[in-house]
Design an enzyme around this catalytic site. Sequence first.
Site, PDB file in Angstrom:
ATOM      1  N   TYR A   1       5.534  -0.111   2.677  1.00  0.00           N
ATOM      2  CA  TYR A   1       4.185   0.453   2.775  1.00  0.00           C
ATOM      3  C   TYR A   1       3.059  -0.555   2.546  1.00  0.00           C
ATOM      4  O   TYR A   1       1.895  -0.196   2.602  1.00  0.00           O
ATOM      5  CB  TYR A   1       4.030   1.607   1.788  1.00  0.00           C
ATOM      6  CG  TYR A   1       4.672   2.882   2.286  1.00  0.00           C
ATOM      7  CD1 TYR A   1       3.918   3.852   2.935  1.00  0.00           C
ATOM      8  CD2 TYR A   1       6.029   3.110   2.119  1.00  0.00           C
ATOM      9  CE1 TYR A   1       4.498   5.027   3.397  1.00  0.00           C
ATOM     10  CE2 TYR A   1       6.623   4.280   2.576  1.00  0.00           C
ATOM     11  CZ  TYR A   1       5.848   5.231   3.220  1.00  0.00           C
ATOM     12  OH  TYR A   1       6.434   6.387   3.676  1.00  0.00           O
TER      13      TYR A   1
ATOM     14  N   LYS B   1      19.434   1.272  -1.364  1.00  0.00           N
ATOM     15  CA  LYS B   1      20.412   0.920  -0.326  1.00  0.00           C
ATOM     16  C   LYS B   1      20.720  -0.562  -0.521  1.00  0.00           C
ATOM     17  O   LYS B   1      20.645  -1.380   0.406  1.00  0.00           O
ATOM     18  CB  LYS B   1      19.806   1.228   1.055  1.00  0.00           C
ATOM     19  CG  LYS B   1      20.741   1.058   2.226  1.00  0.00           C
ATOM     20  CD  LYS B   1      21.836   2.103   2.320  1.00  0.00           C
ATOM     21  CE  LYS B   1      22.829   1.733   3.400  1.00  0.00           C
ATOM     22  NZ  LYS B   1      24.025   2.590   3.407  1.00  0.00           N
TER      23      LYS B   1
ATOM     24  N   ASP C   1      21.728   7.104   1.733  1.00  0.00           N
ATOM     25  CA  ASP C   1      22.404   7.943   2.733  1.00  0.00           C
ATOM     26  C   ASP C   1      23.300   8.977   2.042  1.00  0.00           C
ATOM     27  O   ASP C   1      23.266  10.168   2.359  1.00  0.00           O
ATOM     28  CB  ASP C   1      23.203   7.083   3.735  1.00  0.00           C
ATOM     29  CG  ASP C   1      24.056   6.013   3.068  1.00  0.00           C
ATOM     30  OD1 ASP C   1      23.913   5.781   1.849  1.00  0.00           O
ATOM     31  OD2 ASP C   1      24.888   5.395   3.767  1.00  0.00           O
TER      32      ASP C   1
ATOM     33  N   ASP D   1      10.125   8.643   0.045  1.00  0.00           N
ATOM     34  CA  ASP D   1       9.415   9.457   1.043  1.00  0.00           C
ATOM     35  C   ASP D   1      10.401  10.343   1.786  1.00  0.00           C
ATOM     36  O   ASP D   1      10.205  11.549   1.927  1.00  0.00           O
ATOM     37  CB  ASP D   1       8.698   8.518   2.023  1.00  0.00           C
ATOM     38  CG  ASP D   1       8.036   9.272   3.157  1.00  0.00           C
ATOM     39  OD1 ASP D   1       7.325  10.250   2.869  1.00  0.00           O
ATOM     40  OD2 ASP D   1       8.246   8.894   4.332  1.00  0.00           O
TER      41      ASP D   1
ATOM     42  N   ASP E   1      11.330  14.885   1.590  1.00  0.00           N
ATOM     43  CA  ASP E   1      11.207  15.903   2.648  1.00  0.00           C
ATOM     44  C   ASP E   1      12.491  16.718   2.693  1.00  0.00           C
ATOM     45  O   ASP E   1      12.463  17.954   2.796  1.00  0.00           O
ATOM     46  CB  ASP E   1      10.961  15.262   4.024  1.00  0.00           C
ATOM     47  CG  ASP E   1       9.472  15.104   4.344  1.00  0.00           C
ATOM     48  OD1 ASP E   1       8.676  14.957   3.392  1.00  0.00           O
ATOM     49  OD2 ASP E   1       9.107  15.118   5.533  1.00  0.00           O
TER      50      ASP E   1
HETATM   51  C1  IPM Z   1       3.823  11.384   2.272  1.00  0.00           C
HETATM   52  C2  IPM Z   1       3.460  11.095   3.712  1.00  0.00           C
HETATM   53  C3  IPM Z   1       2.836   9.706   3.814  1.00  0.00           C
HETATM   54  C4  IPM Z   1       3.875   8.696   3.334  1.00  0.00           C
HETATM   55  C5  IPM Z   1       2.310   9.344   5.218  1.00  0.00           C
HETATM   56  C6  IPM Z   1       1.297  10.344   5.718  1.00  0.00           C
HETATM   57  C7  IPM Z   1       1.727   7.950   5.261  1.00  0.00           C
HETATM   58  O1  IPM Z   1       4.574  11.227   4.534  1.00  0.00           O
HETATM   59  O2  IPM Z   1       2.919  11.421   1.423  1.00  0.00           O
HETATM   60  O3  IPM Z   1       4.992  11.603   1.977  1.00  0.00           O
HETATM   61  O4  IPM Z   1       4.709   8.241   4.127  1.00  0.00           O
HETATM   62  O5  IPM Z   1       3.839   8.374   2.152  1.00  0.00           O
HETATM   63 MN    MN Z   2       6.360  11.904   3.490  1.00  0.00          MN
END
Ligand code: IPM
Ligand code: MN
Length: 353
Positions: free
Chosen positions: A137, A189, A221, A245, A249
């Site tokens: 990042y 990883k 993974d 990140d 999700d």
């Molecule tokens: C998050 C989002 C951000 C990230 C994006 C929008 C840059 O996915 O906050 O998880 O990757 O950190």
């Molecule tokens: Mn994200």
Amino acid sequence: MTEHQIGVLGGDGIGPEVVRTALAVLDVAEVMYGFKTKRVDFPFGAEHYLKTGETMPDSAIEEIKDLRAVLFGAIGDPRIETGKLEFAIIAGMRFKLDLYVNLRPVKLYHEQFCPLKGKTPKDINFIVVRENTEDAYCGIHGFFKKGTQDEVATQTMLYTRRGTERVIRYAFDLCRKRNVKKQLTRVDKANALRAQDIWTRTFEEVAKEYPDIKTDHGYVDATCMWFVKQPEHYDTVVAPNLFGDIITDLAAELIGGMGLAASGNIHPGKVSMFEPIHGSAPKYANQNKANPLATILALAMLLEHLGESKAAVAVEEAVGRCLTGGKVKSLAAGVHKTDELGAMVIAELKSRK
Ligand code: IPM
Ligand code: MN
């Protein structure tokens, strides 16, 4: 009476409406728990950029440094080049305010919202500490011979000893404070990305200072597999930025999806930023369809950061009761109206003290 100065940045798409709904909950919490906030609005996002050409100026970052916290909605707009505003505004705040912890709770409130067979709230209650200021990042990337058949593209994944150590230490402290299983899982990883050996070594060194915490490790993974297969294994998890990140999700889906996933971008003791994990969802914008619960849970995290712990717990529990009491039928956008969910949380909040 204490007055906390907070910034409000609604942003794009559904951002402004979910933030507005969370602020209505804050209004009630202030009266009930005896504190005040002074709110400073920031206009940044796609509309502002299209009008002025400005993404997020350093003067705004300086202004934010004098506040205690920021409540943030979402950024992202199809009219604007991919990543431009996200990088300037979200990553801008994370990097320029040095918000090195991205805290992402994964708590199942009711089995109805879990896609896994047979898992209940006692099985899914862990927290991910995502490093937030390093890794892929940092924006160190480039193209050579762009647009040709010989094109080369690079992106640097960067880890510092200081950056690695401080977030690992935070995770150990948090794990001790949670006092659940006293188990901290390191995710990386390092078998393929040998630079992440700095995580392995730093983790092992810091672990010596926490003999009461069991340590555990998973490659990223395999962790994706185990989150689905055996989520009850996890207590506190620490991961580098990019993997943090991705796994959050996946983890969000275990508890009902993006409608509930909240996060705190934290520098302990300094101004910090709180946001739902979801994006700007332009297709649902301005229709009163977006689910504001993730933003309301982010508000609860913000209240904790302000030191308003009673209000923080009350807001979180009010959301919890909406989810366990059968009032919330679904977390998907459009099933309940944005303001209807806000009103449900407020009613639950007012019902107890
Ligand atoms: C998050 C989002 C951000 C990230 C994006 C929008 C840059 O996915 O906050 O998880 O990757 O950190
Ligand atoms: Mn994200």
